[in-house]
Design an enzyme around this catalytic site. Structure first.
Site, mmCIF file in Angstrom:
data_model
loop_
_atom_site.group_PDB
_atom_site.id
_atom_site.type_symbol
_atom_site.label_atom_id
_atom_site.label_comp_id
_atom_site.label_asym_id
_atom_site.label_seq_id
_atom_site.Cartn_x
_atom_site.Cartn_y
_atom_site.Cartn_z
ATOM 1 N N LEU A 13 0.833 -1.222 0.000
ATOM 2 C CA LEU A 13 0.000 0.000 0.000
ATOM 3 C C LEU A 13 0.857 1.258 0.000
ATOM 4 O O LEU A 13 0.546 2.242 -0.678
ATOM 5 C CB LEU A 13 -0.857 0.038 1.262
ATOM 6 C CG LEU A 13 -2.246 -0.544 1.202
ATOM 7 C CD1 LEU A 13 -2.804 -0.650 2.612
ATOM 8 C CD2 LEU A 13 -3.178 0.326 0.345
ATOM 9 N N TYR A 139 -2.229 -11.773 13.741
ATOM 10 C CA TYR A 139 -2.365 -10.500 13.013
ATOM 11 C C TYR A 139 -3.745 -9.895 13.291
ATOM 12 O O TYR A 139 -3.862 -8.709 13.624
ATOM 13 C CB TYR A 139 -2.172 -10.792 11.517
ATOM 14 C CG TYR A 139 -2.579 -9.698 10.563
ATOM 15 C CD1 TYR A 139 -1.896 -8.489 10.495
ATOM 16 C CD2 TYR A 139 -3.636 -9.904 9.661
ATOM 17 C CE1 TYR A 139 -2.262 -7.509 9.581
ATOM 18 C CE2 TYR A 139 -3.995 -8.933 8.739
ATOM 19 C CZ TYR A 139 -3.313 -7.733 8.708
ATOM 20 O OH TYR A 139 -3.669 -6.772 7.793
#
Ligand code: AKB
Length: 315
Positions: A13, A139
């Site tokens: 990203l 995560y």
């Protein structure tokens, strides 16, 4: 003096977000940072290991940073290889960013969350914003905790932290690293190369995904929205499209009729099976006007066009 600092700018990203923010605010206004020196450095760049709060503070002071995009994290699949280490890194880097921001007058922070916050307790179709969160990966646990810390810093200290629960992000510009949705980027590279693709998920495993253009636009629109319109201070559900490996392969076959896929599921199948299949993002739509532009067909056409161009100019 610069406006924005991107931590983890070398990631999937970050690579694209840096360029988009520079296009809007100017090269000098956006400081790129990563753990190691990146290739093709243009504009301001600093090496930052986000586990080191002093280093973040040094850069924030040096450039008089007003907003931080904290993109550094260990993703779902890689995180499972070292659960405690992943928790340590994902949480420590977040606390460092929040504390440095609070103590140094940083006005806004962007914190990426993920569909990985959802687990077996949610309705997998059109998963609502306010769902009970029982993530299946370290995560996901770190992102669920991080969302609550984002809200805490807003409520307790007035720090304007904003967050999105990204689906799998697909783009031609960069490769993802260590996620469960990575197959949906790799598959296009194989198709362009004329190779057969072996998928680590089962044929009909549907997951929420988003095209990079939409993911970046959502991030920028969220960060530019007036403060009063941000009513969710944990993290916003965000939807683009949903598809399975079989469906993405079909969409590629519309352009490459000979493209072949086979299935060899590994540990990532279990992670994917614990995630939603589609997301209800009505709060993002209502609060700050979110609307995705790409579906599977238009994304495939754009990915293939751009990857062909990339590979032909690289030759
Ligand atoms: C991953 O697969 O871990 C990421 C995500 C959905 O957050 N792409």
């Amino acid at each position: 003096m610069a406006r924005s600092l991107i931590i983890g700018a070398g990631g999937q990203l970050g690579t694209v977000l840096t360029q988009s923010l520079r296009d809007i605010y100017g090269n000098d206004q956006v400081v790129r940072s990563d753990m190691r020196v990146l290739d093709n450095i243009t504009g301001p760049f600093e090496v930052i290991d986000a586990t080191d709060a002093d280093r973040i503070e040094e850069v924030v002071k040096q450039y008089e940073i007003e907003e931080i995009y904290h993109l550094a994290a260990i993703l779902s699949a890689n995180g499972e290889k070292n659960p405690l280490g992943t928790w340590e890194i994902n949480m420590k880097t977040l606390f460092n960013v929040l504390e440095v921001s609070r103590l140094n007058g940083v006005k806004k922070v962007f914190y990426p969350s993920s569909i990985a916050v959802f687990g077996s307790e949610v309705d997998q179709q059109n998963t609502p914003q306010a769902s009970f969160l029982n993530p299946s990966t370290v995560y996901g646990i770190s992102k669920a905790a991080g969302e609550n810390w984002a809200q805490y810093y807003f409520q307790r200290y007035g720090l304007d932290v904003r967050s999105l629960r990204y689906p799998g992000v697909i783009g031609y510009q960069s490769l993802p690293g260590g996620g469960t949705t990575d197959y949906a980027v790799d598959i296009y590279h194989k198709a362009i190369a004329g190779e057969k693709f072996s998928c680590f998920l089962e044929e009909h495993t549907t997951l929420p995904m988003i095209y990079m253009d939409d993911a970046i636009r959502a991030t920028i629109e969220l960060m530019q929205a007036p403060k009063e319109s941000i009513k969710t201070r944990t993290s916003y559900n965000l939807a683009g499209m949903s598809f399975s490996p079989n469906e993405i392969a079909e969409s590629i076959r519309a352009l490459y009729p000979d493209f072949e896929i086979s299935y060899d599921p590994d540990f990532r199948q279990q992670i994917a099976a614990s995630w939603p299949q589609s997301i209800d993002d009505s709060r993002a739509r209502a609060d700050w006007g979110w609307k995705p532009a790409y579906d599977l067909k238009s994304m495939t056409a754009d990915m293939i066009k751009n990857l062909k161009l990339k590979y032909s100019t690289a030759e």
